[in-house]
Design a protein around this motif. Structure first.
Motif, PDB file in Angstrom:
ATOM      1  N   TYR A  90       0.867  -1.171   0.000  1.00  0.00           N
ATOM      2  CA  TYR A  90       0.000   0.000   0.000  1.00  0.00           C
ATOM      3  C   TYR A  90       0.903   1.220   0.000  1.00  0.00           C
ATOM      4  O   TYR A  90       1.823   1.320   0.798  1.00  0.00           O
ATOM      5  CB  TYR A  90      -0.886  -0.024   1.252  1.00  0.00           C
ATOM      6  CG  TYR A  90      -1.525   1.286   1.590  1.00  0.00           C
ATOM      7  CD1 TYR A  90      -0.987   2.093   2.571  1.00  0.00           C
ATOM      8  CD2 TYR A  90      -2.681   1.706   0.943  1.00  0.00           C
ATOM      9  CE1 TYR A  90      -1.568   3.294   2.896  1.00  0.00           C
ATOM     10  CE2 TYR A  90      -3.262   2.906   1.260  1.00  0.00           C
ATOM     11  CZ  TYR A  90      -2.707   3.703   2.241  1.00  0.00           C
ATOM     12  OH  TYR A  90      -3.280   4.897   2.555  1.00  0.00           O
ATOM     13  N   VAL A  91       0.624   2.136  -0.904  1.00  0.00           N
ATOM     14  CA  VAL A  91       1.450   3.323  -1.023  1.00  0.00           C
ATOM     15  C   VAL A  91       0.554   4.537  -0.861  1.00  0.00           C
ATOM     16  O   VAL A  91      -0.481   4.655  -1.527  1.00  0.00           O
ATOM     17  CB  VAL A  91       2.162   3.386  -2.393  1.00  0.00           C
ATOM     18  CG1 VAL A  91       3.048   4.612  -2.463  1.00  0.00           C
ATOM     19  CG2 VAL A  91       2.973   2.128  -2.625  1.00  0.00           C
ATOM     20  N   LYS A  92       0.960   5.415   0.003  1.00  0.00           N
ATOM     21  CA  LYS A  92       0.231   6.670   0.167  1.00  0.00           C
ATOM     22  C   LYS A  92       0.997   7.744  -0.583  1.00  0.00           C
ATOM     23  O   LYS A  92       2.194   7.934  -0.377  1.00  0.00           O
ATOM     24  CB  LYS A  92       0.150   7.015   1.651  1.00  0.00           C
ATOM     25  CG  LYS A  92      -0.795   8.140   1.970  1.00  0.00           C
ATOM     26  CD  LYS A  92      -1.000   8.210   3.477  1.00  0.00           C
ATOM     27  CE  LYS A  92      -2.267   8.931   3.746  1.00  0.00           C
ATOM     28  NZ  LYS A  92      -2.280  10.228   4.191  1.00  0.00           N
ATOM     29  N   LEU A  93       0.292   8.436  -1.448  1.00  0.00           N
ATOM     30  CA  LEU A  93       0.925   9.464  -2.253  1.00  0.00           C
ATOM     31  C   LEU A  93       0.407  10.830  -1.840  1.00  0.00           C
ATOM     32  O   LEU A  93      -0.557  10.963  -1.088  1.00  0.00           O
ATOM     33  CB  LEU A  93       0.618   9.248  -3.740  1.00  0.00           C
ATOM     34  CG  LEU A  93       1.032   7.947  -4.369  1.00  0.00           C
ATOM     35  CD1 LEU A  93       0.543   7.895  -5.797  1.00  0.00           C
ATOM     36  CD2 LEU A  93       2.532   7.774  -4.330  1.00  0.00           C
ATOM     37  N   ARG A  94       1.060  11.825  -2.389  1.00  0.00           N
ATOM     38  CA  ARG A  94       0.563  13.176  -2.172  1.00  0.00           C
ATOM     39  C   ARG A  94      -0.742  13.393  -2.921  1.00  0.00           C
ATOM     40  O   ARG A  94      -1.116  12.624  -3.794  1.00  0.00           O
ATOM     41  CB  ARG A  94       1.588  14.187  -2.668  1.00  0.00           C
ATOM     42  CG  ARG A  94       2.820  14.204  -1.825  1.00  0.00           C
ATOM     43  CD  ARG A  94       3.686  15.360  -2.204  1.00  0.00           C
ATOM     44  NE  ARG A  94       4.779  15.511  -1.278  1.00  0.00           N
ATOM     45  CZ  ARG A  94       5.625  16.522  -1.294  1.00  0.00           C
ATOM     46  NH1 ARG A  94       5.484  17.468  -2.188  1.00  0.00           N
ATOM     47  NH2 ARG A  94       6.603  16.610  -0.428  1.00  0.00           N
ATOM     48  N   HIS A  95      -1.404  14.485  -2.581  1.00  0.00           N
ATOM     49  CA  HIS A  95      -2.669  14.842  -3.224  1.00  0.00           C
ATOM     50  C   HIS A  95      -3.728  13.777  -2.999  1.00  0.00           C
ATOM     51  O   HIS A  95      -4.515  13.481  -3.890  1.00  0.00           O
ATOM     52  CB  HIS A  95      -2.479  15.104  -4.733  1.00  0.00           C
ATOM     53  CG  HIS A  95      -1.315  16.003  -5.017  1.00  0.00           C
ATOM     54  ND1 HIS A  95      -1.269  17.298  -4.599  1.00  0.00           N
ATOM     55  CD2 HIS A  95      -0.158  15.769  -5.661  1.00  0.00           C
ATOM     56  CE1 HIS A  95      -0.118  17.841  -4.987  1.00  0.00           C
ATOM     57  NE2 HIS A  95       0.568  16.933  -5.626  1.00  0.00           N
ATOM     58  N   ASP A  96      -3.706  13.200  -1.806  1.00  0.00           N
ATOM     59  CA  ASP A  96      -4.779  12.303  -1.380  1.00  0.00           C
ATOM     60  C   ASP A  96      -4.957  11.130  -2.331  1.00  0.00           C
ATOM     61  O   ASP A  96      -6.080  10.818  -2.749  1.00  0.00           O
ATOM     62  CB  ASP A  96      -6.095  13.075  -1.247  1.00  0.00           C
ATOM     63  CG  ASP A  96      -5.984  14.186  -0.215  1.00  0.00           C
ATOM     64  OD1 ASP A  96      -6.456  15.297  -0.481  1.00  0.00           O
ATOM     65  OD2 ASP A  96      -5.390  13.914   0.851  1.00  0.00           O
ATOM     66  N   ARG A 100      -2.500   0.530  -4.398  1.00  0.00           N
ATOM     67  CA  ARG A 100      -2.274  -0.836  -3.915  1.00  0.00           C
ATOM     68  C   ARG A 100      -1.851  -1.662  -5.109  1.00  0.00           C
ATOM     69  O   ARG A 100      -2.564  -1.730  -6.109  1.00  0.00           O
ATOM     70  CB  ARG A 100      -3.570  -1.421  -3.345  1.00  0.00           C
ATOM     71  CG  ARG A 100      -3.961  -0.857  -2.019  1.00  0.00           C
ATOM     72  CD  ARG A 100      -5.369  -1.296  -1.677  1.00  0.00           C
ATOM     73  NE  ARG A 100      -5.903  -0.463  -0.624  1.00  0.00           N
ATOM     74  CZ  ARG A 100      -5.762  -0.746   0.674  1.00  0.00           C
ATOM     75  NH1 ARG A 100      -5.115  -1.830   1.029  1.00  0.00           N
ATOM     76  NH2 ARG A 100      -6.251   0.055   1.587  1.00  0.00           N
ATOM     77  N   GLY A 101      -0.688  -2.247  -4.949  1.00  0.00           N
ATOM     78  CA  GLY A 101      -0.200  -3.038  -6.069  1.00  0.00           C
ATOM     79  C   GLY A 101       0.951  -3.899  -5.633  1.00  0.00           C
ATOM     80  O   GLY A 101       1.356  -3.905  -4.471  1.00  0.00           O
ATOM     81  N   LYS A 102       1.484  -4.603  -6.603  1.00  0.00           N
ATOM     82  CA  LYS A 102       2.593  -5.505  -6.338  1.00  0.00           C
ATOM     83  C   LYS A 102       3.883  -4.770  -6.650  1.00  0.00           C
ATOM     84  O   LYS A 102       4.060  -4.253  -7.745  1.00  0.00           O
ATOM     85  CB  LYS A 102       2.455  -6.752  -7.204  1.00  0.00           C
ATOM     86  CG  LYS A 102       3.471  -7.816  -6.900  1.00  0.00           C
ATOM     87  CD  LYS A 102       3.213  -9.048  -7.766  1.00  0.00           C
ATOM     88  CE  LYS A 102       4.248 -10.109  -7.486  1.00  0.00           C
ATOM     89  NZ  LYS A 102       4.086 -11.271  -8.379  1.00  0.00           N
ATOM     90  N   LEU A 103       4.770  -4.758  -5.692  1.00  0.00           N
ATOM     91  CA  LEU A 103       6.017  -4.029  -5.848  1.00  0.00           C
ATOM     92  C   LEU A 103       6.999  -4.872  -6.661  1.00  0.00           C
ATOM     93  O   LEU A 103       7.428  -5.931  -6.236  1.00  0.00           O
ATOM     94  CB  LEU A 103       6.616  -3.707  -4.480  1.00  0.00           C
ATOM     95  CG  LEU A 103       7.940  -2.962  -4.487  1.00  0.00           C
ATOM     96  CD1 LEU A 103       7.762  -1.580  -5.072  1.00  0.00           C
ATOM     97  CD2 LEU A 103       8.497  -2.859  -3.078  1.00  0.00           C
ATOM     98  N   GLY A 115       2.815  -3.406 -10.190  1.00  0.00           N
ATOM     99  CA  GLY A 115       1.994  -4.175 -11.112  1.00  0.00           C
ATOM    100  C   GLY A 115       0.609  -4.399 -10.534  1.00  0.00           C
ATOM    101  O   GLY A 115       0.430  -4.466  -9.321  1.00  0.00           O
ATOM    102  N   ASP A 116      -0.361  -4.482 -11.445  1.00  0.00           N
ATOM    103  CA  ASP A 116      -1.762  -4.712 -11.048  1.00  0.00           C
ATOM    104  C   ASP A 116      -2.187  -3.719  -9.978  1.00  0.00           C
ATOM    105  O   ASP A 116      -2.556  -4.078  -8.858  1.00  0.00           O
ATOM    106  CB  ASP A 116      -1.950  -6.145 -10.534  1.00  0.00           C
ATOM    107  CG  ASP A 116      -1.726  -7.156 -11.629  1.00  0.00           C
ATOM    108  OD1 ASP A 116      -1.246  -8.257 -11.335  1.00  0.00           O
ATOM    109  OD2 ASP A 116      -2.028  -6.816 -12.787  1.00  0.00           O
ATOM    110  N   VAL A 117      -2.126  -2.448 -10.358  1.00  0.00           N
ATOM    111  CA  VAL A 117      -2.263  -1.377  -9.380  1.00  0.00           C
ATOM    112  C   VAL A 117      -3.699  -0.877  -9.370  1.00  0.00           C
ATOM    113  O   VAL A 117      -4.330  -0.715 -10.417  1.00  0.00           O
ATOM    114  CB  VAL A 117      -1.319  -0.210  -9.731  1.00  0.00           C
ATOM    115  CG1 VAL A 117      -1.430   0.875  -8.707  1.00  0.00           C
ATOM    116  CG2 VAL A 117       0.095  -0.715  -9.820  1.00  0.00           C
ATOM    117  N   GLU A 118      -4.177  -0.604  -8.193  1.00  0.00           N
ATOM    118  CA  GLU A 118      -5.440   0.087  -8.031  1.00  0.00           C
ATOM    119  C   GLU A 118      -5.159   1.429  -7.376  1.00  0.00           C
ATOM    120  O   GLU A 118      -4.548   1.488  -6.299  1.00  0.00           O
ATOM    121  CB  GLU A 118      -6.390  -0.727  -7.150  1.00  0.00           C
ATOM    122  CG  GLU A 118      -7.758  -0.113  -7.022  1.00  0.00           C
ATOM    123  CD  GLU A 118      -8.554  -0.792  -5.918  1.00  0.00           C
ATOM    124  OE1 GLU A 118      -7.946  -1.234  -4.931  1.00  0.00           O
ATOM    125  OE2 GLU A 118      -9.781  -0.856  -6.059  1.00  0.00           O
TER     126      GLU A 118
END
Lengths: 162, 90
Positions: A90-96, A100-103, A115-118
Motif C-alpha cells: 500500500y502506497v500513500k501518495l501526495r494529493h490524497d 495498492r499493487g505488487k512491488l 503491477g496490477d495497481v489500483e
C-alpha cells in the motif's frame, strides 16, 4: 686441465685481489651503507605496517561500538522495503492518492514499479451550509505503473484494518 | 564551549540521536500535518523512517497500520520521542 686452473687461479686471484682491493678501497663505514639502506626500507615498511595496524584497530573498535548497537547500523528503512519486493503493498501518495499493487522494483528515491495497481483518489467536498463532508473515492486500475518517488509519502504492507 | 549539549567527546550529535532513538516510541509529524505514532524500527540520514505499529492521526485517528510503515524522509517535519504511544493522546 691444469691449464685452466692456472688461468682460473689467475682469474681467481685476480678476483680475490679485486675483492681485496675493493675491500680495501671501501671506507670503513662502507659496510654500514648496506645496513642503512635496508634499515631505511625496513623503517618504511614498519611505519606503514604500524599505520595499517592502527587503522585496523580503530576500525575494529568502531565495529565493536557499532556492533553493540545493532549489527553495525546497516539496517536502513530501504533495506526493509526490500523485504516487500514481489509483495503487495500500500502506497500513500501526495494529493490524497493511494495505491495498492505488487512491488516489482524500487530505488533510493522511492521511484517504484508496481503491477496490477489500483489507484484511489479521495476528494472531500464540504457543503457550505451543512458542513457535511462528502468523501468521494475514484478508483482506476493500471496493469503496470511507474511511480515517481517524490510523490510518495508512505509505503506499507496492505492495510488489515482500514 | 556551551555545556548545554551532551557532547561526550564523540562527534556528530544528530547521528548519535538518530541511533539512540531506535526502538523507542516516537511521534513523527509530516509537512502535511499528519501525525504518526509508533515504534521506530530504523531510520537513515535522509530521515526516511521505518516504524512498527503505526497509527495515523489527522485531527482524529484515521488508520491503523500494523507491520512496517516506511515514510519518505522529505515529508518528515520532525521526529520526536514520546513516553507512551498507544496511550490516548488528546
Amino acid at each position: 686441465m691444469h691449464e685452466f686452473p692456472t688461468d682460473k687461479a689467475k682469474g681467481l686471484s685476480s678476483t680475490t685481489t679485486q675483492l681485496s682491493n675493493s675491500a680495501n678501497s671501501m671506507p670503513p663505514g662502507g659496510f654500514s651503507q648496506l645496513p642503512l639502506i635496508t634499515c631505511h626500507s625496513c623503517v618504511e615498511t614498519l611505519s606503514r605496517r604500524n599505520l595499517i595496524r592502527r587503522i585496523e584497530e580503530h576500525e575494529a573498535k568502531k565495529k565493536v561500538i557499532m556492533g553493540s548497537e545493532e549489527e553495525s547500523a546497516v539496517k536502513e528503512p530501504l533495506d526493509l522495503i526490500r523485504l516487500s519486493l514481489d509483495e503487495r503493498i500500500y502506497v500513500k501518495l501526495r494529493h490524497d492518492r493511494e495505491l495498492r499493487g505488487k512491488l516489482h522494483a524500487y530505488d533510493q528515491h522511492l521511484n517504484m514499479i508496481l503491477g496490477d495497481v489500483e489507484e484511489i483518489i479521495t476528494t472531500v467536498e464540504i457543503d457550505d451550509e451543512t458542513y457535511e463532508e462528502i468523501v468521494r473515492t475514484t478508483k482506476r486500475t493500471v496493469p503496470f505503473l511507474f511511480v515517481r518517488g517524490d510523490g510518495v509519502i508512505l509505503v506499507s504492507p496492505p492495510l488489515r484494518t482500514a | 564551549m556551551s555545556g548545554s549539549g551532551d557532547k561526550t567527546s564523540n562527534t556528530k550529535t544528530p547521528a548519535d540521536f538518530l541511533k539512540s532513538i531506535r526502538g523507542r516510541p516516537v511521534v513523527v509529524k509530516l509537512n502535511s500535518g499528519v501525525d504518526y505514532r509508533g515504534i521506530l524500527a530504523c531510520l537513515d540520514g535522509y530521515m526516511n523512517i521505518a516504524m512498527e505499529q503505526t497509527e495515523e492521526y489527522v485531527n482524529g485517528q484515521l488508520k491503523n497500520k500494523y507491520g512496517d510503515a516506511f515514510i519518505r524522509g522529505n515529508n518528515v517535519l520532525y521526529i520526536s520521542t514520546s513516553k507512551g504511544t498507544s496511550a490516548e493522546g488528546a
